[in-house]
Design an enzyme around this catalytic site. Structure first.
Site, PDB file in Angstrom:
ATOM      1  CG  ASP A   1       0.153  -6.366   6.316  1.00 27.73           C
ATOM      2  OD1 ASP A   1      -0.665  -6.997   6.989  1.00 27.73           O
ATOM      3  OD2 ASP A   1       0.170  -6.331   5.067  1.00 27.73           O
TER       4      ASP A   1
HETATM    5  N1  URA Z   1      -4.196  -5.190   3.327  1.00 31.74           N
HETATM    6  C1  URA Z   1      -2.910  -5.568   3.416  1.00 31.74           C
HETATM    7  O1  URA Z   1      -2.411  -6.293   2.575  1.00 31.74           O
HETATM    8  N2  URA Z   1      -2.187  -5.137   4.473  1.00 31.74           N
HETATM    9  C2  URA Z   1      -2.681  -4.317   5.422  1.00 31.74           C
HETATM   10  O2  URA Z   1      -1.968  -3.931   6.354  1.00 31.74           O
HETATM   11  C3  URA Z   1      -4.021  -3.929   5.311  1.00 31.74           C
HETATM   12  C4  URA Z   1      -4.764  -4.365   4.252  1.00 31.74           C
END
Ligand code: URA
Length: 246
Positions: free
Chosen positions: A113
């Site tokens: 993310d």
């Molecule tokens: N889980 C999440 O919530 N975000 C990420 O970037 C990776 C795994």
């Protein structure tokens, strides 16, 4: 010993983003391309794709970029997106500008993310990418998690159960390992890569993730000396470490 595959020099350099074939022929005519110090006057010549080519071929005196089959580890900072086309800062913007014109293109191996930091792999090798993300390969990803509220104590059992359903999904998550560090800090290790998985797992147990950082993929750790925003070309040993468990 098998001989290295050969390619036309203009095609190789065009695919590495150095310009159009015509522009590369112009570079050759201008004496900018040298192999082992000797002038390469014709970009239409074929050249063996030896792994040591980047050490031997120079363009305007600079070493050739890494050949196709490139695999990178990048320390993703907060605030950049794993996408080729979204608005705002992109992970590809952390790489040399020319690399954005490479063919085959570099792609991230899965995504983090925008507000997650840590170890992100990129490659132009589609088969390798699929081997890493395939559930069959069982490549574990470890995340360091900071929580808004103290852990209740039941999370490790819920996550390990293999029955946790995320909102809007019909298939339960595979078991996830949780290692508690203190009340609001823990590590989770998971095999899957569902959308916002870690944040949604903690939402499902009534908590909220305030910071998320991935520090390990398979058996490959984010190097302590790789600063946020920096990247490194992976060695064959680094790639093997990804599949070596951990
Ligand atoms: N889980 C999440 O919530 N975000 C990420 O970037 C990776 C795994």
């Amino acid at each position: 010993m098998s001989a290295a595959r050969s390619v036309r020099l203009d095609k190789l350099l065009a695919n590495l983003g150095y310009g159009s074939r015509r522009e590369i022929q112009g570079l050759a005519r201008a004496g900018a391309l040298r192999l082992d110090g000797a002038d390469l006057g014709d970009a239409g010549d074929r050249i063996a794709l030896d792994p040591d080519l980047p050490d031997r071929l120079t363009i305007d005196g600079a070493a050739l970029d890494p050949l196709p089959g490139l695999c990178l580890m990048l320390h993703k900072p907060l605030g950049v997106t794993c996408s080729h086309k979204e608005a705002g800062p992109l992970v590809y913007g952390l790489l040399p500008e020319r690399w954005r014109r490479r063919e085959p293109p570099l792609s991230t191996v899965g995504r983090l993310d925008k507000e997650t930091s840590g170890l992100l792999l990129l490659t132009d090798d589609g088969a390798l990418l699929h081997r890493i993300i395939s559930p069959k390969a069982q490549v574990a990803k470890r995340y360091r998690v900071t929580l808004d509220r103290p852990l209740a104590g039941s999370e490790a059992a819920v996550f390990a159960s293999g029955t946790l359903l995320l909102e809007g999904e019909a298939r339960p998550l595979l078991p996830v390992r949780l290692d508690v560090e203190d009340d609001t800090h823990c590590a989770v290790t998971l095999m899957e890569g569902r959308y916002h998985q870690v944040r949604r797992m903690f939402a499902a147990v009534g908590n909220h993730v305030t910071a998320l950082h991935r520090d390990r993929v398979g058996g490959l750790d984010l190097p302590a000396d790789l600063a946020a925003g920096a990247y490194r070309v992976m060695t064959a040993a680094d790639v093997a470490a990804v599949f070596a468990g951990g």
